[in-house]
Enzyme design. Structure first.
Site, PDB file in Angstrom:
ATOM      1  N   SER A   1       0.814  -1.205   0.118  1.00 16.71           N
ATOM      2  CA  SER A   1      -0.015  -0.059  -0.194  1.00 16.71           C
ATOM      3  C   SER A   1       0.805   1.419  -0.069  1.00 16.71           C
ATOM      4  O   SER A   1       0.787   2.025  -0.993  1.00 16.71           O
ATOM      5  CB  SER A   1      -0.798   0.065   1.133  1.00 16.71           C
ATOM      6  OG  SER A   1      -1.757   1.340   1.384  1.00 16.71           O
TER       7      SER A   1
ATOM      8  N   HIS B   1       5.863   4.406   9.893  1.00 14.65           N
ATOM      9  CA  HIS B   1       5.121   4.249  11.159  1.00 14.65           C
ATOM     10  C   HIS B   1       6.302   4.005  12.333  1.00 14.65           C
ATOM     11  O   HIS B   1       7.158   3.214  12.184  1.00 14.65           O
ATOM     12  CB  HIS B   1       4.376   3.126  11.255  1.00 14.65           C
ATOM     13  CG  HIS B   1       3.246   3.019  12.431  1.00 14.65           C
ATOM     14  ND1 HIS B   1       2.927   3.924  13.262  1.00 14.65           N
ATOM     15  CD2 HIS B   1       3.016   2.026  12.991  1.00 14.65           C
ATOM     16  CE1 HIS B   1       2.414   3.450  14.231  1.00 14.65           C
ATOM     17  NE2 HIS B   1       2.169   2.255  14.200  1.00 14.65           N
TER      18      HIS B   1
END
Length: 334
Positions: free
Chosen positions: A28, A109
């Protein structure tokens, strides 16, 4: 205190010139970062497993995927766009042994850096550039000439050089058009997990499902319950997105607005907030991270069982049937 923000004028792509960015994973986020950086004139290499769908997509997009080890050796900036639960083992087995002095590990992240899953060697450093949107949006906004806002944080070993490179990276994927907010690995990780669990995914999903069940158990048609508790959520969220709670309340009827003020606090009570604080504490002290990492060490039996259970809920069955009747929806079924 207002957040520190960076925009196009604060970032210089020249800080990435002559460097190779190695994107580990063409999923993604990976596909969007790789294509945007390439379009921005940055040299990009891809690591992906041969024979997988993502490998084939990368080839279709004009890349020549290689092994993780070879990509790390080729890269100056090593970008992790792999699932959180896989990163620790891959770092230990395939990334760390192939790092060179001066390499920058770029996280999208903060989870694994913040919770100590990476032993970053001396002479290397870690930074974070985290787009606040899914990869397909990172790509589509860039193609349109815009960009998804990003977060930037400096981790172990990082200083002014790494910050300049991080801002160049953010510019290369379009983030400085939307704005880049300065934060820390801890703040990004803890707020992101809390938002997912208490509001965006866990909280909203549980609220929708409970509302649907309440109406069906009271004898109302499941189709009516679906429209009221699931389908119309998008209409309200779009109003939030455009103008916040005030714009939503301006846009709905007076009846709906009065119900919002008087009944909403009966659903989200002080007890709910106490549970939210407990969830936040479990994130802050590492309880959730340990639980999730341990779950994956034993091949995620609870996670897979919960996925199956929720996949077959009546809400999902009704929704699947109704969405087939709505030609204007780009239906996605899993």
């Amino acid at each position: 205190m207002a957040a520190t923000m960076y925009y196009d004028k604060d970032a210089d792509l020249a800080n990435l010139q002559g460097m190779t960015v190695a994107i580990l994973g063409y999923g993604s986020q990976g596909h969007a970062h790789a294509q945007n950086l390439r379009d921005s004139g940055i040299n990009v290499v891809i690591a992906e497993m041969e024979g997988t769908d993502n490998y084939n997509i990368a080839v279709e997009h004009g890349f020549k995927p290689m092994s993780t080890e070879d990509a790390v050796k080729a890269g100056d900036v090593i970008v992790l766009t792999l699932p959180d639960e896989l990163q620790g083992q891959i770092f230990r087995d395939q990334i760390r042994p192939n790092l060179s002095k001066g390499n920058i590990l770029l996280a999208t992240h903060g989870f694994n850096v913040h919770f100590g899953q990476f032993d970053i060697p001396e002479g290397c450093s870690a930074i974070m550039i985290a787009p606040k949107g899914p990869g397909h949006l990172v790509r589509s906004e860039f193609v349109k000439g815009g960009g998804v806002p990003c977060l930037i944080a400096l981790g172990p070993g990082a200083g002014d050089r790494e910050k300049a490179i991080g801002l160049a990276y953010a510019k290369g994927i379009g983030g400085t058009k939307g704005g880049v907010i300065e934060t820390t690995f801890a703040e990004e990780t803890e707020t992101d997990l809390f938002g997912e669990q208490a509001v965006l995914c866990g909280g909203l999903s549980a609220l929708i499902q409970a509302g649907f069940e309440t109406l069906v158990e009271a004898g109302y048609q499941p189709e009516m319950a679906y429209f009221e508790c699931m389908h119309e959520v998008k209409l309200i969220v779009d109003l939030f997105y455009q103008g916040g709670l005030n714009y939503m309340r301006y846009s709905v009827s007076n009846t709906a607005e009065y119900g919002d003020y008087t009944r909403g606090p009966r659903i989200i009570t002080e007890q709910t907030k106490k549970e939210m604080k407990k969830i936040l504490t479990e994130i802050q002290d590492g309880t959730f991270a340990r639980e999730w990492l341990l779950e994956n060490q034993v091949k995620a039996p609870r996670f897979k069982a919960l996925r199956r259970q929720h996949h077959d809920h009546l809400l999902e069955q009704v929704g699947k049937r109704l969405r087939k009747m709505m030609s204007w929806i780009d239906e996605k079924e899993f």
